[in-house]
Each structure stands twice: as C-alpha cells, then as structure tokens.
Motif scaffolding. Structure first.
Motif, PDB file in Angstrom:
ATOM      1  N   ASP A  77      -4.201   7.208  -0.976  1.00  0.00           N
ATOM      2  CA  ASP A  77      -3.785   5.943  -1.562  1.00  0.00           C
ATOM      3  C   ASP A  77      -3.248   6.188  -2.970  1.00  0.00           C
ATOM      4  OD1 ASP A  77      -4.173   3.419  -3.193  1.00  0.00           O
ATOM      5  OD2 ASP A  77      -4.700   2.662  -1.203  1.00  0.00           O
ATOM      6  N   PHE A  78      -1.991   5.728  -3.217  1.00  0.00           N
ATOM      7  CA  PHE A  78      -1.355   6.000  -4.499  1.00  0.00           C
ATOM      8  C   PHE A  78      -2.134   5.369  -5.653  1.00  0.00           C
ATOM      9  CE2 PHE A  78       1.833   4.971  -7.815  1.00  0.00           C
ATOM     10  CZ  PHE A  78       2.204   6.274  -8.142  1.00  0.00           C
ATOM     11  N   GLU A  79      -2.676   4.171  -5.417  1.00  0.00           N
ATOM     12  CA  GLU A  79      -3.462   3.513  -6.467  1.00  0.00           C
ATOM     13  C   GLU A  79      -4.680   4.358  -6.813  1.00  0.00           C
ATOM     14  OE1 GLU A  79      -5.775  -0.739  -7.299  1.00  0.00           O
ATOM     15  OE2 GLU A  79      -4.394  -0.529  -5.595  1.00  0.00           O
ATOM     16  N   ALA A  80      -5.298   4.925  -5.779  1.00  0.00           N
ATOM     17  CA  ALA A  80      -6.456   5.782  -6.028  1.00  0.00           C
ATOM     18  C   ALA A  80      -6.041   7.060  -6.740  1.00  0.00           C
ATOM     19  CB  ALA A  80      -7.155   6.105  -4.705  1.00  0.00           C
ATOM     20  N   VAL A  81      -4.843   7.581  -6.361  1.00  0.00           N
ATOM     21  CA  VAL A  81      -4.344   8.791  -7.017  1.00  0.00           C
ATOM     22  C   VAL A  81      -4.117   8.527  -8.500  1.00  0.00           C
ATOM     23  CG1 VAL A  81      -2.414  10.408  -7.154  1.00  0.00           C
ATOM     24  CG2 VAL A  81      -3.320   9.745  -4.921  1.00  0.00           C
ATOM     25  N   GLY A 116     -10.662   9.240 -13.064  1.00  0.00           N
ATOM     26  CA  GLY A 116     -11.536   8.425 -12.236  1.00  0.00           C
ATOM     27  C   GLY A 116     -12.891   9.068 -12.049  1.00  0.00           C
ATOM     28  N   LYS A 117     -13.833   8.246 -11.684  1.00  0.00           N
ATOM     29  CA  LYS A 117     -15.201   8.733 -11.541  1.00  0.00           C
ATOM     30  C   LYS A 117     -15.302   9.761 -10.429  1.00  0.00           C
ATOM     31  CE  LYS A 117     -19.991   7.170 -10.987  1.00  0.00           C
ATOM     32  NZ  LYS A 117     -20.889   6.007 -10.870  1.00  0.00           N
ATOM     33  N   VAL A 118     -15.955  10.856 -10.726  1.00  0.00           N
ATOM     34  CA  VAL A 118     -16.181  11.911  -9.746  1.00  0.00           C
ATOM     35  C   VAL A 118     -17.578  11.728  -9.164  1.00  0.00           C
ATOM     36  CG1 VAL A 118     -16.407  14.391  -9.388  1.00  0.00           C
ATOM     37  CG2 VAL A 118     -14.651  13.502 -10.948  1.00  0.00           C
ATOM     38  N   VAL A 119     -17.634  11.696  -7.851  1.00  0.00           N
ATOM     39  CA  VAL A 119     -18.935  11.569  -7.190  1.00  0.00           C
ATOM     40  C   VAL A 119     -19.616  12.930  -7.227  1.00  0.00           C
ATOM     41  CG1 VAL A 119     -20.146  11.008  -5.057  1.00  0.00           C
ATOM     42  CG2 VAL A 119     -18.085   9.728  -5.707  1.00  0.00           C
ATOM     43  N   TYR A 120     -20.749  12.971  -7.851  1.00  0.00           N
ATOM     44  CA  TYR A 120     -21.450  14.246  -7.969  1.00  0.00           C
ATOM     45  C   TYR A 120     -21.952  14.708  -6.596  1.00  0.00           C
ATOM     46  CZ  TYR A 120     -21.490  13.729 -13.041  1.00  0.00           C
ATOM     47  OH  TYR A 120     -21.123  13.606 -14.341  1.00  0.00           O
ATOM     48  N   ALA A 121     -21.778  15.995  -6.365  1.00  0.00           N
ATOM     49  CA  ALA A 121     -22.320  16.584  -5.140  1.00  0.00           C
ATOM     50  C   ALA A 121     -23.835  16.638  -5.257  1.00  0.00           C
ATOM     51  CB  ALA A 121     -21.753  17.981  -4.943  1.00  0.00           C
ATOM     52  N   ASP A 173       0.857  -1.185   0.000  1.00  0.00           N
ATOM     53  CA  ASP A 173       0.000   0.000   0.000  1.00  0.00           C
ATOM     54  C   ASP A 173       0.888   1.227   0.000  1.00  0.00           C
ATOM     55  OD1 ASP A 173      -2.585  -1.377   0.353  1.00  0.00           O
ATOM     56  OD2 ASP A 173      -1.703  -1.954   2.278  1.00  0.00           O
ATOM     57  N   LEU A 174       0.693   2.111  -0.965  1.00  0.00           N
ATOM     58  CA  LEU A 174       1.503   3.315  -1.091  1.00  0.00           C
ATOM     59  C   LEU A 174       0.589   4.531  -1.016  1.00  0.00           C
ATOM     60  CD1 LEU A 174       4.306   4.526  -1.617  1.00  0.00           C
ATOM     61  CD2 LEU A 174       3.817   4.395  -4.071  1.00  0.00           C
ATOM     62  N   TYR A 175       0.951   5.477  -0.136  1.00  0.00           N
ATOM     63  CA  TYR A 175       0.157   6.687   0.043  1.00  0.00           C
ATOM     64  C   TYR A 175       1.002   7.905  -0.309  1.00  0.00           C
ATOM     65  CZ  TYR A 175      -3.286   3.823   2.439  1.00  0.00           C
ATOM     66  OH  TYR A 175      -4.230   2.881   2.739  1.00  0.00           O
ATOM     67  N   VAL A 176       0.407   8.861  -0.978  1.00  0.00           N
ATOM     68  CA  VAL A 176       1.072  10.110  -1.350  1.00  0.00           C
ATOM     69  C   VAL A 176       0.255  11.255  -0.762  1.00  0.00           C
ATOM     70  CG1 VAL A 176       1.824  11.600  -3.232  1.00  0.00           C
ATOM     71  CG2 VAL A 176       1.976   9.114  -3.476  1.00  0.00           C
ATOM     72  N   ASP A 177       0.910  12.049   0.124  1.00  0.00           N
ATOM     73  CA  ASP A 177       0.213  13.138   0.816  1.00  0.00           C
ATOM     74  C   ASP A 177      -1.060  12.636   1.485  1.00  0.00           C
ATOM     75  OD1 ASP A 177       2.111  15.002   0.141  1.00  0.00           O
ATOM     76  OD2 ASP A 177       1.090  15.626  -1.689  1.00  0.00           O
ATOM     77  N   GLY A 178      -0.971  11.430   2.076  1.00  0.00           N
ATOM     78  CA  GLY A 178      -2.103  10.873   2.809  1.00  0.00           C
ATOM     79  C   GLY A 178      -3.146  10.185   1.965  1.00  0.00           C
TER      80      GLY A 178
END
Length: 691
Positions: free
Chosen positions: A355-359, A513-518, A348-353
């Motif tokens: 998840d890198f995979e999510a980034v 990536g998919k943006v969750v609509y407000a 698991d890799l995190y960048v500035d808090g």
C-alpha cells in the motif's frame, strides 16, 4: 517267358504299392513334433545362428496374434527406377530386380516387403522420411501426382519385413512433370465435380459468362471479389451481415468514417493486439465502454519475486503497471508497463505489492525540532540530579522518534596541582519522559549516557554525542510527551561541570513509521527465522534431437533409444531460460520436477525415460551434440503417458550453480530398442525452493 511276366505282373504292382506306403510312413516319422504342438496365450521367439531375435510367432505385445519379423539382413539395393513424365506427375516403375554390392542381380529374399519411392528436387539427395512418396510391393509402376512443374529426381529403397532399409538405388532424373493444356481436355469432360476448389481463376472466365443464375447461394466469398468490384449500389439493404464477411477481409481503408459506432461492436471483439499504436486518442474513448472490462498487455506477468511486466486494468477498478511518471503532457502506457500521466487520482495505490500510503507513512518525516544549549552547569553535590532542560513532543503518533544529545562536554574539573581534588569517576546525562504532564527525574528514564570506571585515566575534557530511538506505547498515542534532561556525577572535589559549545544541542527527529518489535530472542538459544517457500515453473525454450546414423532430426519429436540402422542411436536436448540460476541464487532447492509427455514407445507396455543434463545456453545446430551428462536417471512411463517426474537432488544443485542449463533424453551411444520412443517437443521444469 511272356507267360511268366504276365503271371508276376500283379505281384509286382502290389510290391510297388507297398513301397509307396513305406515311403509315406517314413516321411511321417521324420516330421518334427512341432506339427502336433500348439501355443496357449504366448509367443514363440525365433533366433538366427548368432542368437539374434528375428521373428515372433503367436501373441504379440499389442495382444494380437500373428507372425512379426523383428530383425533380418539388410536388403540388397533395387535397380534404378524407370521414370516417365506424366501430366502434373511422374510414372515410376520398378523391374523387381535387386543388386548386390558388385551390381550383380540377386534373388529377392523371403523377408522382402516392398520398395519405397523417394522424390526430391535435389540431384544428390539422401532418402529420408521427408522425401518418401509411395511404395511398390512387387514388380510394377505407380503415378506420383499432383506435382509442380519443376525438375525432380527419383530413387528407390528396399525395405524388409523387419523394417531394415537397403542402400538407395541410383538416382534417376531430372524429370519435369508436363503441364495440362487445353488440347488435352475433351469438350464437356470437365464438370463442376472435377474442378478442385479455387481452380478457376478470374482470367479464365469469359466476360459476362457468369450470370446471377450460374452462381449458387453462398458460393461467392470475399476472397473471390476483386477490390472495388462490388459497390454499395450493388448490395441490397441489410444483405451483408457479420456471418457473410471473411475474417480480416475488411481493412481500415474500406470503412467510411463514422460508419462503425460502439453499438455495432460486439463485446470483447477488439483486443489490444488489433489496435495500431496511437490510433485511439482521448477524444475517441467512451469511458463507459471500459467499465466492467479487463484489459491487459499480451506480455503481462505479476511475478511474486520479479515484480510486474506489462500492464493490466481489471473490471473491479484495480490496475497493475510497472512504473508511472506523473506530470507528462500526454497519457501513455507501453508494452513493458511503463506509464506516463499528466495527473493521477486513485483511491488505493500499491507499489511493489505494498500500500503506497503505508509505504509513504513508513518513511522518515525528518527533524521535528532543535533545542540549542549554552553555558555551563557546575556540580555542587555528589549523586544529585541537576536539571539541564525541558521540552515537549506534541501529540505523539504510532511512529519512531529519535532524541540526539549532540556535542555535550564533560569537564572533570581542576587537577590537584591547580587546587582541585579527586575527580569524579562517573558522570552522566539522563533523559526522563512522561505522557500528559511535566517530567522529572522521578519519572521513567528514556535514555542515559554514562562515563564510568576508568574515567580517571586523563584529565582532558570528554565531548560526546548520544542518541536514543523509541516508539510511544499504543495507550499514549495522541498525548504530548514531556521530556526532562538531567545530569549528575559521583565526585565534586575537583569542581567538575557539564559544559556546552557553539554546536551543543538536542535534536528531536521523526525516523519513520512504527516498527513492530520482533519477539524477544534469547541470545543463548537463537533460532533462525523460517524461510519462505516458492514454487516456480520454467517452460522449455527449444528442443533438438539427433540420430547417430543420420544427424539432426527435422521433425518435432524428442527421440531416445535405437530403433533401426537408418537413425541408429537417438538422443535429445531440451533448452531452458538462463534465469533459472539467477532465480535460485542464494536459495535452498527443495525439489526439482520435470514434465514430459510421451507420444510413443516401441513396446505397447511403455518404457523408461532416460534423463540427464546439458550445459548448452543456445540450441545446437550441428549434426551431433554429445556434450552433457546423459542417463543420470531412468523413470518408467506407460505408452502415451504425460506426467511430472521428481528428479534427483543433484539436478537441483547443478541447475542452481549453472553447471546444468537444460535436460537430455536418451544416450549418445548404447541406446536400446526397449528404450526407443519419442516425447512431445516441449517440456517443463517445476522447482520448489526456499529463500
């Protein structure tokens, strides 16, 4: 006549006795009523002719009973002390005489308490707390010892019972304490009990004089051994254990190669600060030695706003570093947290808090396909959908897609002069979509580009590009998305058409990536989103304290108030990091708190901290520093109390703008005895703010 005198003698004696009785009664009648007065759980204040409190008789502030002198006249200065040299010391004597301003001898007043002896190596010194050595309460002498064999100067200061100090006497000196030589010591007079620790040096011991029987068990420490004097052959096997080794006495050059193995090192005994940079290489590390341990740099900070400083490796396998470079020949992590690796493998890799995979997944993947178009399509009927093209986006994911209609041309046909009729007022290109099978104009319309009313203003062609960004519904993820593009118009008399040129095309692009609509927001009732609340502490970085009577104070207390004429009015400045204004930039300050630790107040019941602000970025070094806004707030403390104080809103405003860079205590003038006290040398600010 003689007989008459004899006869009257008893009568005369009686008259004399009566006169004595009358005198005694008269004295009793003149006595003040105070002789029959008592004080019940209170005190009697005594004032001078000017109304100043000079003495308190009875119950004092601390609950004890007695007489305490509070104020009084400044004592006259003492005569110059008589000083004689002693062995490693000075004998100081005072003749008990005080002198007025004209150097005339005056009587010692009733409120005289003592003379303080001050010592310095500087000729024209000013007596202070640092130069004080001893006191004499009457005529006499005392010894100042032990002293170094350097020249000293001596002065006396008279002190009253109220603590008032006189002008210093004339300085006597220089006087150099004499050394102790061998002839001064009688044979056998110096026993082991008379020798100070560390007093006997190696050079003073005759060779061979100290044998094994003369050395007490546990009496020889590492510091008493000359380097190299104890060799391995002189040590009994297993005779030196950890408890016999002085901390830091064994250096690297005293340890034979390979003599210390992992089994000989206690857990957590070697920290990062004890390892010389570059001394531990890959071939010296046992990977198992690091398992289950937490290691970090001395400056490691994980700030929610500022990010990471330094580095940390945790027992659970997680790690924090400021930055990483992959592809370096050598492994390196420096104090700032910048790391270099030849290769890096993590679960698991995190960048500035985050998840890198999510980034990475949130980043655009770019163009998926380009569909070039050519030719022209003529409109034969009004309001009829004509198919332009079809294509498929395979196996859609939970991502954002963009479809671009690039360089399409609406040709409105021929003008009446060229044989045409009335041109269309509306022309459109529409994009329809369907999941799982071929789409048509009967399916869901994804996008529409329409030229509408006012379109008749010109006969010129209209070239346009249009785009649409969308994300597939969760229910359709993994399905193929079929796209159909249609066009139509509302008039055909002028022979209109949809045309292409060399760059007409449809572009399909993955934009991230998919943006969750407000949630949908009413534009007539908009409410701004809530801000995040932060709480951050800032420790003081310096402290300086002054007295108007004597300048910059050199001890570690933060003073305020006015105690005596020596220092007179006291005030203090605490300095803080300049990052406070940067942190608060663009924020709303909700609360500012100040942590103070009181060490003393004049009154046993406590007093008020007199709090203000200053704008000094660095610590002032002069004999005074009166700039600032003092006494902005007064907050009660009990004596010895440490607590957080909530400051007024204006403090936060000034700290945010940079108008205030630190905190003050006391007043630059007008401080009182009731305010006199001192606090710890450090303070803290705790600021709650929203961004």
């Amino acid at each position: 006549m003689t007989d008459l005198v004899k006869a009257l003698s008893p009568l005369l004696d009686e008259v004399a006795q009566l006169r004595k009785e009358v005198a005694r009664l008269q004295r009793g009648a003149a006595t003040t009523k105070m002789q029959d007065t008592s004080l019940q759980a209170t005190a009697l204040n005594v004032y001078d002719d000017e109304g100043n409190l000079v003495q308190v008789i009875g119950i004092q502030d601390d609950g004890t009973a007695g007489t305490v002198t509070v104020h009084g006249p400044i004592p006259n200065r003492p005569t110059t002390p008589t000083v004689t040299v002693a062995q490693l010391g000075l004998k100081v004597a005072w003749d008990g005489v005080l002198l007025d301003s004209g150097n005339e001898e005056v009587a010692v007043s009733a409120d005289f308490d003592r003379v303080d002896i001050h010592l310095s190596t500087t000729p024209a010194f000013v007596p202070s707390d640092n130069s004080y050595r001893k006191s004499l309460t009457t005529v006499g002498e005392t010894i100042l010892t032990p002293l170094s064999t350097v020249p000293y100067y001596v002065a006396l200061v008279a002190v009253s019972k109220a603590g008032e100090e006189s002008v210093a006497s004339a300085v006597a000196g220089p006087f150099t304490p004499s050394q102790v030589v061998a002839s001064d010591i009688l044979d056998g007079i110096v026993t082991s009990l008379k020798l100070a620790d560390n007093a006997v040096k190696a050079a003073k011991i005759e060779a061979g004089a100290v044998t094994n029987t003369k050395i007490a068990d546990d009496s020889v420490s590492t510091a008493k051994l000359i380097a190299g004097s104890v060799s391995a052959v002189k040590l009994a096997a297993d005779s030196v254990d950890a408890s016999k080794i002085v901390a830091a006495s064994i250096t690297g050059d005293r340890i034979a190669a390979l003599t210390i193995t992992a089994a000989n090192i206690a857990a957590n005994t070697i920290t990062a600060g004890k390892i010389v940079a570059g001394t531990i290489t890959g071939d010296r590390l046992d990977i198992n030695a690091l398992i289950g341990k937490t290691a970090q740099s001395s400056n490691f900070v994980n700030d929610p706003e500022q990010g990471i400083t330094g580095w940390q490796f945790n027992a659970d396998g997680s790690a924090y570093i400021r930055s990483a470079t992959i592809g370096n020949d050598l492994y390196e992590i420096n104090e700032t947290g910048n790391a270099k690796f030849q290769g890096l493998s993590v679960n698991d890799l995190y960048v500035d808090g985050e998840d890198f995979e999510a980034v990475v997944d949130s980043l655009p993947r770019g163009i998926m396909n380009i569909y070039p178009l050519s030719g022209a399509l003529s409109y034969a009927a009004v309001d009829t959908d004509y198919l332009v093209t079809r294509f498929v986006i395979p196996a859609v994911e939970a991502r954002m897609y963009r479809i671009v209609l690039d360089n399409f041309r609406f040709n409105r046909g021929d003008a009446p002069a060229d044989g045409g009729g009335t041109p269309p007022t509306q022309m459109s290109v529409d994009v329809y979509s369907k999941y799982g099978s071929q789409a048509s104009s009967a399916d869901s319309r994804l996008h529409s580009h329409l030229k509408g009313q006012g379109y008749t203003a010109s006969w010129s062609d209209d070239i346009f590009s249009s785009e649409h960004v969308f994300s597939p519904p969760d229910a359709n993820l993994g399905q193929d998305l079929y796209i159909a593009v249609y066009t139509s118009c509302n008039g055909v008399a002028s022979h209109p058409s949809l045309q292409t040129d060399a760059n007409t095309r449809i572009v399909v692009e993955d934009v991230g990536g998919k943006v969750v609509y407000a949630p949908t927001v009413s534009i007539t009732n908009y409410v701004a989103p809530a801000k995040t609340t932060y709480v951050k502490e800032f420790p003081s970085t310096w402290m300086a304290s002054w007295g108007s009577g004597n300048g910059l104070r050199t001890d570690s207390n933060a003073y305020q108030g006015n105690y005596s004429s020596t220092w007179a009015n006291n005030y203090t400045k605490y300095g803080f990091s300049s990052s406070i204004a940067t942190t608060l930039s663009g924020a709303t300050v909700k609360k500012v708190e100040l942590y103070l630790d009181n060490n003393h107040f004049y009154s046993n019941s406590g007093g008020n901290a007199i709090i203000g602000t200053h704008a000094n970025a660095t610590e002032p070094t002069g004999s005074s520093s009166t700039t600032g806004t003092y006494a902005r707030q007064s907050t009660a403390f009990t004596k010895g109390q440490a607590k957080w104080v909530t400051l007024a809103t204006a403090f936060g405003t000034d700290l945010k703008s940079g108008a205030a860079l630190g905190i003050t205590l006391g007043r630059t003038s007008g401080g009182s005895l009731a305010e006199y006290g001192y606090f710890a040398s450090s303070a803290k600010l705790r600021i709650t703010y929203e961004k």
